[in-house]
Design an enzyme around this catalytic site. Structure first.
Site, PDB file in Angstrom:
ATOM      1  N   THR A   2       0.836  -1.202   0.000  1.00  0.00           N
ATOM      2  CA  THR A   2       0.000   0.000   0.000  1.00  0.00           C
ATOM      3  C   THR A   2       0.868   1.248   0.000  1.00  0.00           C
ATOM      4  OG1 THR A   2      -1.756  -1.178   1.179  1.00  0.00           O
ATOM      5  CG2 THR A   2      -1.818   1.233   1.230  1.00  0.00           C
ATOM      6  N   GLU A   3       1.910   1.233   0.803  1.00  0.00           N
ATOM      7  CA  GLU A   3       2.836   2.363   0.837  1.00  0.00           C
ATOM      8  C   GLU A   3       3.463   2.590  -0.532  1.00  0.00           C
ATOM      9  OE1 GLU A   3       6.939   3.704   3.218  1.00  0.00           O
ATOM     10  OE2 GLU A   3       5.876   1.863   3.771  1.00  0.00           O
TER      11      GLU A   3
END
Length: 714
Positions: free
Chosen positions: A149-150
């Site tokens: 996600t990052e």
């Protein structure tokens, strides 16, 4: 600064707190609520314009993970200053509509789950109690995000700033490819995100992440992105693994506690944890300590095993640590690196070398020169501000970090070594090529295999910007039946089961087996009670009506009868000789279950209770009743006979339920249904004294079984 003409008071804000391993940084982002009416169609085909400034950003140390043993202190000792900062920037009138997100990264991922939950719980409670920012759901707004996600957020931020989304034609890299790859490295983890070329995208479709964004005109655009993360491959964790390997490789039986370290500047002495020791004299303690010799080439060799390239690859192809990654086409995949990629390639050398260009040959030469410099000379340069604001810690860490970055880029990911390896440079050196591209950066962006950046168009590149872009995009109204903004498994044109919305304002409702209109479906409970549903109020009314009906039928017959009387559903005996008539309930006779016993049993009750002259006979098909007869009502009351006509309707029977129409004392089979009931009821309704003798034949008490046609005489 803005792309469009907007009304300033219509601006919206979001707060993203980047809770990293070394500290937490507050970012504030603003964008207009809507474009101005005169905006051109080209402008409406772009994403919302996000604004931020350096003054809107604030970082405090240490990271939230350091509060694992004292989570109750994280509010007053850590978050207080950040909330004070953001409250001082966001207008008071916009506070309640401004969402706040705290997203923790690799530092928190290393903690046990129970410690993570305790920290997050205290964070959410403190923000909720000490601010009025929009925080409807802690699970969606305050959480630990995974490395993928990052990385995806970073990919969004990079392409947003470079123009890969808004101006695809201006960033055509060939093969219909117009986006940039993204590289990020922190203290604990490293991320990679890119859109493979069309061939690799088809081959590895199941490995891609579906990303959906919405432009100002409401149009949704889907992107297939490969994202991966390597926990333990950030510079701090890699250094820790390196030191352990260094000690393990020391020959046994060594008495001297001094350990040579080629990844430290010449003459520098430190503890295993990195604390600088005095340059001369004995070192107190029993633990080994490190002494730098400044041999950078040896440092490169010693750090290559940390890439874990020998780990078995279960799904070819793989890069680091046996992790599958689709083949990277460097003809179209141009990578931008941030965080440590920028700091390590620029912080030491930016003041001494103004070109800021990165190529392997030039960079390695500069790092080798720096690391072989005696530590005492480096300290003098720090004091004289030779490298700007660089401190001692940054200076002595740069040798290991540089070796690690070089190995990750070239031996790990496979980025060509500009300056040594052949690249499509048309005979120009790496530095010349970069300089030329810089002249046309606004039009074509970065066309190099790799370029480290800190800011693009005066805006810092941070994965938090990607989160803000995703949220702002979700606030643009979409077309009716349009697909939502967010990301999940690569199922184009649909909402994947694991689809993640940008905030709790867009909850995910899993699709049941049967889909509704426009390919979507709703659970009945959500349709009735969800505050966003347009059917909420009528749904509640319908639900309440159903509950009342169920309760009504649970009362029992006698209690229902009393309710009839109280509600005025019966009339009293009328005047003028009219027969006592019962006013039927509104629904009786129209909906069977509203009667006392159902459609059939109501007629049975009339037959058993002949003293209630409410049964009117109508015309029959039987030849026995073809003559005119008196109605039971008129006979009883002494009224004149009334001829049967079309105005008198016979009661309607349920022919499909003959059992309910039969009389208990007679088990006769009937061809002409209704005949037995009508003749039987007529006889029982007339007392012997009042029985008519001249108005026609008296019906038999029972009718025989008739095997003839309905027209046969009895």
């Amino acid at each position: 600064m803005g792309k469009y003409a907007f009304v300033a008071c219509l601006g919206k804000y979001s707060i993203v707190l980047d809770a990293g391993s070394s500290g937490t940084r507050a970012h504030i982002y603003r964008w207009p609520k809507k474009a101005h009416k005169g905006a051109a169609s080209k402008e409406l085909e772009q994403l919302p314009h996000i604004e931020t400034t350096k003054e809107w950003t604030k970082k405090i140390k240490p990271g939230v993970s350091t509060f694992a043993k004292k989570p109750e202190k994280i509010g007053p000792d850590h978050l207080h200053d950040l909330l004070k900062h953001v409250h001082g920037i966001i207008p008071q009138g916009a506070v309640e509509d401004t969402p706040i997100f705290l997203l923790a990264t690799a530092g928190m991922r290393l903690l046990p789950e129970n410690e993570q939950k305790q920290i997050l719980h205290n964070i959410c409670s403190y923000i909720d109690d000490n601010s009025d920012f929009l925080l409807p759901d802690c699970d969606a707004h305050v959480k630990v995000i995974d490395g993928k996600t990052e990385g995806l957020y970073g990919w969004i931020a990079t392409n947003y700033l470079l123009g890969g989304f808004d101006e695809p034609k201006a960033h055509n890299h060939g093969k219909s490819h117009h986006t940039y790859g993204f590289l990020d490295m922190g203290g604990a983890s490293a991320q990679l995100a890119f859109a493979p070329n069309s061939t690799e995208a088809r081959k590895h479709a199941n490995d891609l992440t579906l990303l959906r964004l919405r432009t100002l005109n409401g149009q949704s655009n889907d992107y297939g992105v490969f994202v991966t993360s390597w926990l333990g491959f950030g510079v701090r964790e890699a250094r820790s693994r390196y030191v352990k390997a260094l000690l393990k490789g020391t020959p046994g039986g060594t008495v001297d506690r001094k350990r040579p370290d080629p990844c430290l500047p010449d003459g520098l002495r430190t503890t295993l944890e990195g604390t600088v020791l005095p340059p001369d004299g004995p070192v107190a303690g029993t633990d080994p300590y490190l002494v730098g010799n400044g041999k950078f080439e040896e440092c490169l060799r010693e750090t290559i095993p940390l890439l874990a390239k020998d780990v078995p690859c279960e799904d070819e192809p793989c890069l680091l640590n046996g992790v599958h990654v689709p083949a990277i086409d460097f003809d179209v995949n141009h990578f931008v690196g941030i965080s440590e990629y920028w700091h390590t390639t620029h912080e030491i050398f930016e003041m001494g070398h103004q070109d800021k260009a990165y190529d392997f040959k030039t960079y390695q030469t500069r790092v080798k020169e720096f690391c072989s410099t005696p530590w005492s000379s480096i300290k003098e340069g720090i004091e004289q501000k030779k490298w700007g604001k660089v401190d001692q810690e940054t200076a002595f860490e740069v040798c290991f970090k540089a070796a690690w970055i070089v190995n990750i880029l070239h031996d790990g990911i496979g980025i060509p070594r500009i300056g040594l390896e052949a690249t499509p440079s048309h005979g120009k050196s790496g530095t010349e090529q970069l300089a030329e591209h810089g002249k046309h950066g606004k039009q074509k962006g970065y066309l190099d295999p790799f370029q480290a950046v800190n800011k693009i168009n005066s805006t810092e590149v941070s994965w938090t910007l990607g989160k803000a872009v995703l949220y702002a995009s979700s606030q643009v109204p979409g077309p009716k039946g349009g697909l939502p903004v967010g990301f999940g498994s690569n199922v184009p044109g649909k909402i994947p089961e694991d689809f993640e919305y940008p905030s709790s304002n867009h909850p995910h409702i899993p699709a049941p087996p049967s889909s509704g209109k426009n390919g979507t479906s709703e659970h009945w409970h959500d349709s009735l009670f969800d505050g966003e549903s347009s059917r909420r109020i009528p749904g509640l009314l319908l639900f309440g009506l159903i509950v009342l009906i169920v309760i009504f039928f649970l009362f029992g017959r006698e209690r229902r009868s009393r309710i009839y009387h109280k509600l005025g559903l019966r009339f009293g005996r009328g005047n003028g000789g009219s027969s006592p008539r019962r006013k039927a309930p509104f629904f009786r006779g129209k909906i069977p279950f509203f009667s006392r016993r159902g459609a059939g049993t109501s007629y049975e009750r009339v037959l058993e209770e002949g003293d209630h002259p409410e049964f009117e006979l109508g015309s029959m098909d039987s030849d026995e009743d073809s003559q005119s007869s008196l109605s039971p009502t008129s006979a009883v009351m002494g009224s004149r006979p009334v001829s049967r006509s079309h105005h008198l309707q016979s009661p309607k029977f349920n022919f499909d339920n003959s059992s309910s129409l039969s009389i208990a004392s007679n088990n006769n089979s009937m061809d002409r249904r209704g005949l037995v009931i009508r003749t039987e009821s007529r006889e029982r309704l007339f007392p012997p004294a009042l029985a008519p003798t001249t108005t026609g034949r008296k019906s038999r008490a029972t009718s025989p079984i008739r095997h003839s046609t309905p027209l046969t005489n009895a």
